[in-house]
Design an enzyme around this catalytic site. Structure first.
Site, mmCIF file in Angstrom:
data_model
loop_
_atom_site.group_PDB
_atom_site.id
_atom_site.type_symbol
_atom_site.label_atom_id
_atom_site.label_comp_id
_atom_site.label_asym_id
_atom_site.label_seq_id
_atom_site.Cartn_x
_atom_site.Cartn_y
_atom_site.Cartn_z
ATOM 1 N N CYS A 246 0.813 -1.227 0.000
ATOM 2 C CA CYS A 246 0.000 0.000 0.000
ATOM 3 C C CYS A 246 0.842 1.271 0.000
ATOM 4 O O CYS A 246 0.633 2.169 -0.812
ATOM 5 C CB CYS A 246 -0.975 -0.016 1.175
ATOM 6 S SG CYS A 246 -0.220 0.034 2.823
ATOM 7 N N HIS B 57 -5.996 1.667 -3.887
ATOM 8 C CA HIS B 57 -4.970 1.219 -2.930
ATOM 9 C C HIS B 57 -4.521 -0.188 -3.297
ATOM 10 O O HIS B 57 -5.213 -0.923 -4.019
ATOM 11 C CB HIS B 57 -5.522 1.248 -1.503
ATOM 12 C CG HIS B 57 -6.731 0.375 -1.291
ATOM 13 N ND1 HIS B 57 -6.846 -0.518 -0.260
ATOM 14 C CD2 HIS B 57 -7.898 0.258 -1.990
ATOM 15 C CE1 HIS B 57 -8.017 -1.145 -0.314
ATOM 16 N NE2 HIS B 57 -8.674 -0.678 -1.348
ATOM 17 N N HIS C 214 -2.405 1.245 6.932
ATOM 18 C CA HIS C 214 -2.808 1.103 5.522
ATOM 19 C C HIS C 214 -3.074 2.483 4.940
ATOM 20 O O HIS C 214 -3.537 3.391 5.639
ATOM 21 C CB HIS C 214 -4.068 0.243 5.423
ATOM 22 C CG HIS C 214 -4.416 -0.137 4.019
ATOM 23 N ND1 HIS C 214 -3.602 -0.930 3.227
ATOM 24 C CD2 HIS C 214 -5.501 0.162 3.249
ATOM 25 C CE1 HIS C 214 -4.173 -1.090 2.045
ATOM 26 N NE2 HIS C 214 -5.321 -0.435 2.020
#
Length: 359
Positions: free
Chosen positions: A265, A330, A318
């Site tokens: 990510c 993402h 994240h």
């Protein structure tokens, strides 16, 4: 404090049900509370009194005081500790119920143990799923510290010595304790900050103060409200970022990679900002969450970075890039590739932490 014990006469089904809520939890009262028992006598609790939590359901905690068991609304009490055994996923793996895959667990996602079986662990995820997971996909992470989710009613900058924590109105916040009329919040590095009780909603409700006396703020912990205008994102730079992101949809998720074989990510964000705009953002999602200007959800523009706590610690783990119209792109470990999702999806709404503007 002595913790209540499970009776040996509990059947297996009852034991599993108890395991999901825990019999060894403790909590702190946020305000005074009085209840009338079946005997007609009253039982009183004082603000900041510690209690044993023996069960919970929607909107209600069941607590034990002496021989009495009483219900207390969740907006009057927060959990502070417990004995829940937790695990961290060490590889991508499905969580199943009755043989059906509910979803894939994220790499590094934290789950709590509900039942230890020969064919795997029955675990509970932070987004409310309960199912069976292979034992070899998990590693023990110890005992969890409870984090209560609340909503800030104010824009405020909190200070602890030379460190600050920016809290925005309507932002979800992670609370670890309550003391001296203030909720205790922590940042990504574990520093504590204090936000007054009157500035927070719990379980969607305001908390009644213990007395008519206004809650006193802690002078060293709370600064006056800061209302900072954040400059709009650069449209041309945003367009370049969005074009690059769209081109990478479907790319393979590879932990620790910035594009040689795929992306994780933060690697996706790092690579795009570096390669397209020559902007050197930090490499990790937690560090990226402090880079640039903080913006609230209602200020989001295309190209802004949005951050989530997906491991159960309350810390950023994240990151995605907002592209407008409630959507973001993402690199998702659970899906194994670069994908597009809605920010309003329940999982991402529950785990949203903050957003920043770099462009």
């Amino acid at each position: 404090m002595k913790k209540p014990q499970l009776k040996k006469t509990l059947g297996l089904a009852a034991l599993c049900a108890v395991a999901l809520v825990g019999l060894k939890d403790t909590g702190i009262l946020l305000s005074d509370h009085t209840t009338t028992l079946n005997s007609g006598k009253t039982l009183s609790f004082a603000a900041e009194e510690e209690v044993n939590i023996i069960g919970e359901k929607e909107g209600i905690f069941t607590v034990k005081k002496g021989d009495a068991q009483v219900s207390i609304p969740k907006n009057k009490l927060i959990k502070t500790e417990g004995s829940e055994k937790t695990f961290i996923t060490k590889k991508n793996t499905p969580i199943k119920s009755n043989g059906k895959v509910l979803r894939n667990l994220f790499l590094g996602e934290q789950v709590s143990l509900a039942q230890d079986r020969n064919d795997g662990y029955v675990v509970k995820t932070k987004d409310g799923l309960t199912g069976l997971v292979s034992k070899d996909a998990l590693e023990a992470a110890g005992t969890s510290n409870y984090i209560t989710k609340g909503t800030s009613k104010v824009d405020k900058t909190l200070k602890n010595n030379n460190k600050t924590l920016v809290v925005k109105k309507n932002q979800e916040i992670s609370i670890i304790s309550f003391e001296k009329g203030n909720f205790v919040l922590i940042n990504n590095t574990g520093d504590a900050f204090y936000l007054p009780l009157a500035d927070v909603q719990i379980d969607g409700k305001d908390i009644a103060p213990a007395s008519p006396t206004p809650v006193k703020t802690v002078a060293k912990a709370v600064l006056p409200e800061v209302k900072e205008e954040v400059a709009p994102a650069d449209g041309s730079k945003s367009s370049r970022v969005l074009a690059s992101l769209t081109n990478k949809l479907g790319s393979t998720y590879v932990y620790g990679d910035t594009g040689s074989a795929g992306y994780d990510c933060s690697g996706l964000v790092y690579a795009i900002y570096k390669n397209e705009l020559n902007i050197n953002v930090p490499r990790t999602s937690s560090a990226q969450s402090q880079y640039g200007k903080q913006v609230s959800k209602d200020q989001l523009q295309a190209g802004d970075l949005i951050f989530f706590a997906t491991t159960g610690t309350g810390n950023v783990s994240h990151v995605g890039v907002y592209i407008g119209n409630d959507e973001f792109i993402h690199a998702a470990s659970g899906q194994g590739k670069v994908v597009k999702n809605k920010l309003s999806e329940k999982y991402y709404t529950q785990n949203f932490v903050n957003a920043t503007r770099v462009l």
